[in-house]
Design a protein around this motif. Structure first.
Motif, PDB file in Angstrom:
ATOM      1  N   LEU A 490     -15.807-117.845 -13.502  1.00 17.05           N
ATOM      2  CA  LEU A 490     -16.724-118.983 -13.411  1.00 17.05           C
ATOM      3  C   LEU A 490     -17.935-118.751 -12.522  1.00 17.05           C
ATOM      4  CD1 LEU A 490     -13.989-121.753 -13.132  1.00 17.05           C
ATOM      5  CD2 LEU A 490     -15.328-121.152 -15.156  1.00 17.05           C
ATOM      6  N   GLY A 491     -17.904-117.693 -11.712  1.00 15.16           N
ATOM      7  CA  GLY A 491     -19.023-117.450 -10.812  1.00 15.16           C
ATOM      8  C   GLY A 491     -19.037-118.356  -9.598  1.00 15.16           C
ATOM      9  N   HIS A 492     -17.909-118.967  -9.268  1.00 16.54           N
ATOM     10  CA  HIS A 492     -17.825-119.860  -8.117  1.00 16.54           C
ATOM     11  C   HIS A 492     -17.342-119.110  -6.887  1.00 16.54           C
ATOM     12  CE1 HIS A 492     -17.041-123.407 -11.102  1.00 16.54           C
ATOM     13  NE2 HIS A 492     -18.281-122.968 -11.142  1.00 16.54           N
ATOM     14  N   PRO A 493     -17.759-119.518  -5.712  1.00 17.86           N
ATOM     15  CA  PRO A 493     -17.193-118.930  -4.496  1.00 17.86           C
ATOM     16  C   PRO A 493     -15.700-119.254  -4.415  1.00 17.86           C
ATOM     17  CG  PRO A 493     -19.169-120.206  -3.994  1.00 17.86           C
ATOM     18  CD  PRO A 493     -18.803-120.510  -5.411  1.00 17.86           C
ATOM     19  N   GLU A 494     -14.943-118.334  -3.847  1.00 17.60           N
ATOM     20  CA  GLU A 494     -13.510-118.592  -3.651  1.00 17.60           C
ATOM     21  C   GLU A 494     -13.323-119.822  -2.785  1.00 17.60           C
ATOM     22  OE1 GLU A 494     -10.257-119.004  -1.160  1.00 17.60           O
ATOM     23  OE2 GLU A 494     -11.817-117.708  -0.345  1.00 17.60           O
ATOM     24  N   TYR A 495     -12.384-120.695  -3.169  1.00 22.02           N
ATOM     25  CA  TYR A 495     -12.158-121.936  -2.433  1.00 22.02           C
ATOM     26  C   TYR A 495     -10.668-122.245  -2.364  1.00 22.02           C
ATOM     27  CZ  TYR A 495     -12.455-126.829  -0.984  1.00 22.02           C
ATOM     28  OH  TYR A 495     -12.299-128.012  -0.300  1.00 22.02           O
ATOM     29  N   GLU A 496     -10.157-122.359  -1.144  1.00 25.92           N
ATOM     30  CA  GLU A 496      -8.793-122.794  -0.854  1.00 25.92           C
ATOM     31  C   GLU A 496      -7.721-121.917  -1.504  1.00 25.92           C
ATOM     32  OE1 GLU A 496      -7.507-124.894   1.220  1.00 25.92           O
ATOM     33  OE2 GLU A 496      -9.431-125.601   2.005  1.00 25.92           O
ATOM     34  N   CYS A 497      -7.993-120.625  -1.616  1.00 25.61           N
ATOM     35  CA  CYS A 497      -6.975-119.695  -2.117  1.00 25.61           C
ATOM     36  C   CYS A 497      -6.294-118.925  -0.998  1.00 25.61           C
ATOM     37  CB  CYS A 497      -7.589-118.716  -3.121  1.00 25.61           C
ATOM     38  SG  CYS A 497      -8.088-119.498  -4.669  1.00 25.61           S
ATOM     39  N   ASP A 498      -6.833-119.016   0.223  1.00 26.16           N
ATOM     40  CA  ASP A 498      -6.178-118.332   1.335  1.00 26.16           C
ATOM     41  C   ASP A 498      -4.902-119.084   1.704  1.00 26.16           C
ATOM     42  OD1 ASP A 498      -8.062-120.389   2.163  1.00 26.16           O
ATOM     43  OD2 ASP A 498      -7.448-119.905   4.214  1.00 26.16           O
ATOM     44  N   LEU A 499      -3.883-118.331   2.097  1.00 19.56           N
ATOM     45  CA  LEU A 499      -2.574-118.890   2.414  1.00 19.56           C
ATOM     46  C   LEU A 499      -2.266-118.759   3.904  1.00 19.56           C
ATOM     47  CD1 LEU A 499      -0.480-117.386  -0.535  1.00 19.56           C
ATOM     48  CD2 LEU A 499      -1.356-119.723  -0.354  1.00 19.56           C
ATOM     49  N   GLN A 500      -1.532-119.708   4.407  1.00 22.49           N
ATOM     50  CA  GLN A 500      -1.029-119.590   5.772  1.00 22.49           C
ATOM     51  C   GLN A 500      -0.115-118.360   5.843  1.00 22.49           C
ATOM     52  OE1 GLN A 500      -1.718-121.217   8.499  1.00 22.49           O
ATOM     53  NE2 GLN A 500      -0.207-120.163   9.776  1.00 22.49           N
ATOM     54  N   PRO A 501      -0.391-117.426   6.748  1.00 24.39           N
ATOM     55  CA  PRO A 501       0.435-116.212   6.804  1.00 24.39           C
ATOM     56  C   PRO A 501       1.897-116.526   7.112  1.00 24.39           C
ATOM     57  CG  PRO A 501      -1.619-115.918   8.019  1.00 24.39           C
ATOM     58  CD  PRO A 501      -1.536-117.367   7.674  1.00 24.39           C
ATOM     59  N   VAL A 502       2.768-115.766   6.477  1.00 25.25           N
ATOM     60  CA  VAL A 502       4.210-115.862   6.703  1.00 25.25           C
ATOM     61  C   VAL A 502       4.713-114.488   7.117  1.00 25.25           C
ATOM     62  CG1 VAL A 502       6.464-116.266   5.619  1.00 25.25           C
ATOM     63  CG2 VAL A 502       4.507-117.724   5.026  1.00 25.25           C
ATOM     64  N   ASP A 503       5.525-114.455   8.161  1.00 21.88           N
ATOM     65  CA  ASP A 503       6.181-113.212   8.568  1.00 21.88           C
ATOM     66  C   ASP A 503       7.445-113.082   7.721  1.00 21.88           C
ATOM     67  OD1 ASP A 503       7.694-111.199   9.782  1.00 21.88           O
ATOM     68  OD2 ASP A 503       6.842-111.610  11.760  1.00 21.88           O
ATOM     69  N   PHE A 504       7.343-112.358   6.621  1.00 21.59           N
ATOM     70  CA  PHE A 504       8.468-112.277   5.688  1.00 21.59           C
ATOM     71  C   PHE A 504       9.623-111.449   6.240  1.00 21.59           C
ATOM     72  CE2 PHE A 504       4.950-113.465   2.910  1.00 21.59           C
ATOM     73  CZ  PHE A 504       5.532-114.482   2.166  1.00 21.59           C
ATOM     74  N   VAL A 505       9.332-110.539   7.149  1.00 23.75           N
ATOM     75  CA  VAL A 505      10.413-109.767   7.759  1.00 23.75           C
ATOM     76  C   VAL A 505      11.315-110.687   8.574  1.00 23.75           C
ATOM     77  CG1 VAL A 505      10.945-107.953   9.432  1.00 23.75           C
ATOM     78  CG2 VAL A 505       9.123-107.603   7.749  1.00 23.75           C
ATOM     79  N   LYS A 506      10.701-111.530   9.392  1.00 23.83           N
ATOM     80  CA  LYS A 506      11.492-112.484  10.172  1.00 23.83           C
ATOM     81  C   LYS A 506      12.200-113.489   9.268  1.00 23.83           C
ATOM     82  CE  LYS A 506       8.935-112.305  14.542  1.00 23.83           C
ATOM     83  NZ  LYS A 506       8.119-113.079  15.522  1.00 23.83           N
ATOM     84  N   ALA A 507      11.531-113.913   8.218  1.00 24.19           N
ATOM     85  CA  ALA A 507      12.154-114.857   7.287  1.00 24.19           C
ATOM     86  C   ALA A 507      13.384-114.230   6.642  1.00 24.19           C
ATOM     87  CB  ALA A 507      11.153-115.289   6.220  1.00 24.19           C
ATOM     88  N   ALA A 508      13.266-112.988   6.201  1.00 22.82           N
ATOM     89  CA  ALA A 508      14.410-112.303   5.597  1.00 22.82           C
ATOM     90  C   ALA A 508      15.561-112.190   6.588  1.00 22.82           C
ATOM     91  CB  ALA A 508      13.992-110.920   5.107  1.00 22.82           C
ATOM     92  N   GLU A 509      15.226-111.810   7.805  1.00 24.59           N
ATOM     93  CA  GLU A 509      16.273-111.658   8.825  1.00 24.59           C
ATOM     94  C   GLU A 509      16.963-112.984   9.116  1.00 24.59           C
ATOM     95  OE1 GLU A 509      13.956-109.886  11.899  1.00 24.59           O
ATOM     96  OE2 GLU A 509      14.185-107.839  11.107  1.00 24.59           O
ATOM     97  N   ALA A 510      16.227-114.082   9.036  1.00 26.10           N
ATOM     98  CA  ALA A 510      16.835-115.395   9.249  1.00 26.10           C
ATOM     99  C   ALA A 510      17.872-115.715   8.180  1.00 26.10           C
ATOM    100  CB  ALA A 510      15.755-116.470   9.263  1.00 26.10           C
ATOM    101  N   PHE A 511      17.705-115.125   7.000  1.00 22.37           N
ATOM    102  CA  PHE A 511      18.684-115.312   5.924  1.00 22.37           C
ATOM    103  C   PHE A 511      19.796-114.260   5.975  1.00 22.37           C
ATOM    104  CE2 PHE A 511      15.117-117.632   3.987  1.00 22.37           C
ATOM    105  CZ  PHE A 511      15.774-118.735   3.445  1.00 22.37           C
ATOM    106  N   GLY A 512      19.737-113.353   6.924  1.00 25.89           N
ATOM    107  CA  GLY A 512      20.730-112.295   7.002  1.00 25.89           C
ATOM    108  C   GLY A 512      20.421-111.097   6.139  1.00 25.89           C
TER     109      GLY A 512
END
Length: 592
Positions: A490-512
């Motif tokens: 569409l030729g539009h500037p990127e808008y609201e596609c950035d995500l809040q970072p998640v530490d997936f290593v810590k998340a995985a460890e929290a699940f064992g």
């Protein structure tokens, strides 16, 4: 002994026995107070039927769909009344659109309180009317067998979704006390299965053979409908000197290194495949409804032949002159018998040169060391390390393109994901279903950070059942595909596609679950080696360059112009994106 010979069963027991008779061996779902009777019936039959507890009913439907795809058998999911059933819908649409046979069982309120605004009073049969080939509200315990058998038969025959809803009190109702009508003869439903081996009429075969015999540059587009006809597909391609272009659902059809294929098609595909489509004079479509029509030959360039089990799919994307409605294996064998072998190989040889050039470009483009890591590096290194019989589940998004392009499918492997629905969040449920069905095989889920977080609770399912799934999460802290679509389409500037970072290593460890992180290209191989050698589940967080786009395999002037327009209009991170566009593979892909 036929389960129907037992006396004193209740409605739920009849339902579960009927599912077992139809080959259901695994049910994915969550317990709920609208299905307690069904849960008890499964508990008492747990030696013959496995119940897999999930953390979200959407995952249960995805798993049932994936189970059907991986095994070829009937998938089954279970959800309680109201919201539980509603949650199934996304995964059931995945089954509908990809033609996977699935039966969904849901609870209902008490039969005499339905449609009176009682607790969780949702008309799920009406709600499922679009997604299901067959749907029914069970009326009494003596209605269960008839309806459930027909639902199973319909799901298998039409390769789609069937749904039965059973009231909570009917689940507990004894068949001995339920009153049947005079016409409802006990046990009149049959459990006998029947399969069709369709073959097109001779006249249609002769017409198609004549078209292909007269063509000089034949291209084959093959999808998941050809998965049961690999040998026949390869034999016909060699016979015709025709390169095979693969739709994504057909990635496992032919090894990506095979000399008869140019790989994938479309935005996620290869330049060689696009060259084949642009230069062919005939197109043979086998078991595919690849939806992006702009990547087909333009009407008038190539004459078309299509093979599909479903007559309604003939000519859906491309104006074919001959349609062959039939089983791919039998139809391809019959076609080959009717066409003289083509000795001219120049078109195939050109396709092989184009493919070699493309593969060289991709291989060289990911070798840059350091951070940020080239996005294709993790997929490229993974492909080189997969077991010969690995099962790979993809998610939907930027990560799908990386896997499609950079990760080679090899002989003996299985690959699947959400196809026409292209739903985010599918990779982990698909991988869980694969590991449960094939406990001795290596299973990998390949997802983006956006997709994984949607159903990340299923990491608890991985841990609960001690499944040795390896989960690769491509972390760019962005909805990457949407970001680039906003800019390129569409030729539009990127808008609201950035995500809040998640530490997936810590998340995985929290699940064992063990978590590993890789941020530098030169460390990628060692991290993957360590993860794949682990006996249990591992999550690998691959932090990649968010500024490198996934571009079409050949320059599309409109996309290139829109990308430039979006950058000039103030897209965040313009300098980093400009840098990435000056590197390979983007530099070559943007060249005219």
């Amino acid at each position: 002994m036929d389960a129907r010979a037992k006396d004193g069963r209740n409605g739920a027991e009849v339902l579960v026995d009927t599912l077992i008779e139809w080959g259901v061996d695994t049910v994915f779902g969550m317990p709920g107070d609208g299905i307690n009777g069904v849960m008890e019936a499964m508990r008492s039959r747990r030696e013959r039927l496995r119940f897999v507890q999930v953390r979200h009913e959407e995952s249960a439907a995805f798993m049932a769909c994936a189970h059907a795809k991986w095994t070829g058998r009937l998938g089954c999911c279970l959800a309680t009344t109201g919201p539980g059933g509603i949650h199934l819908l996304n995964g059931l649409y995945d089954a509908k659109l990809d033609r996977a046979p699935v039966i969904a069982v849901t609870g209902m309120p008490y039969h005499d309180l339905v449609d009176t605004f009682t607790q969780q009073d949702v008309d799920l049969v009406k709600l499922f009317a679009d997604v299901a080939e067959y749907g029914a509200r069970i009326m009494s315990a003596v209605h269960v067998e008839n309806v459930t058998a027909l639902a199973c038969r319909t799901a298998l025959a039409r390769r789609g979704v069937a749904h039965v809803a059973i009231p909570v009190d009917v689940q507990e109702e004894p068949t001995s006390s339920a009153r049947a009508s005079s016409r409802n003869v006990a046990h009149h439903a049959s459990f006998a299965r029947a399969a069709a081996n369709l073959r097109p009429p001779e006249a249609d075969l002769e017409q198609a053979a004549g078209i292909l015999a007269s063509a000089q540059r034949i291209a084959i587009l093959a999808g998941q409908g050809a998965l049961g006809a690999r040998e026949e597909l390869l034999a016909l391609a060699e016979h015709l000197g025709a390169p095979i272009v693969k739709a994504l659902l057909g990635k496992a059809l032919v090894p990506d290194e095979h000399p008869l294929t140019t790989g994938g098609i479309g935005l996620l595909g290869t330049r060689a495949s696009q060259d084949v489509m642009e230069q062919c004079d005939a197109l043979l479509i086998i078991g595919s409804t690849f939806p992006y029509i702009e990547y087909y030959p333009p009407p008038g360039q190539a004459i078309g032949v299509q093979v599909d089990r479903d007559a309604s799919r003939i000519g859906l994307r491309f104006p074919v002159e001959a349609g062959l409605v039939g089983d791919a294996r039998a139809t391809l064998a019959a076609l080959r018998e009717r066409i003289p072998r083509k000795e001219e190989r120049s078109f195939l040889e050109a396709a092989q040169r184009w493919s070699a050039d493309w593969r060289r470009l991709l291989h060289e483009s990911v070798q840059r060391p350091g951070a940020p890591m080239k996005p294709g590096r993790i997929a490229h290194e993974l492909g080189a390390r997969l077991a010969p019989d690995a099962i790979v589940a993809w998610d939907s998004g930027h990560n799908t393109g990386l896997l499609a392009r950079y990760c080679d499918a090899r002989e003996g492997q299985m690959w699947a994901g959400s196809g026409l629905l292209a739903s985010m969040g599918c990779a982990l449920p698909y991988a869980i279903a694969a590991q449960l069905a094939f406990p001795q095989r290596q299973v990998v889920a390949f997802a983006g950070d956006g997709g994984l977080t949607m159903l990340m609770g299923e990491l608890a399912t991985v841990a609960r059942y001690r499944l040795p799934v390896k989960i690769v999460v491509v972390r760019n802290d962005s909805l990457g595909q949407i970001k680039w679509e906003q800019m390129m389409f569409l030729g539009h500037p990127e808008y609201e596609c950035d995500l809040q970072p998640v530490d997936f290593v810590k998340a995985a460890e929290a699940f064992g679950i063990r978590g590993l992180r890789v941020e530098r290209g030169e460390d990628c191989a060692a991290v993957l080696d360590a993860a794949l050698a682990e006996a249990g589940p591992v999550l690998i967080e691959a932090v990649v360059d968010p500024s490198e786009p996934l571009l079409p395999p050949k320059r599309m002037p409109r996309y290139a112009d829109n990308l430039r327009k979006a950058l000039e209009a103030g897209t965040p991170g313009r300098e980093a994106i400009e840098r990435a566009l000056g590197e390979e593979p983007a530099r070559s892909l943007l060249q005219p």
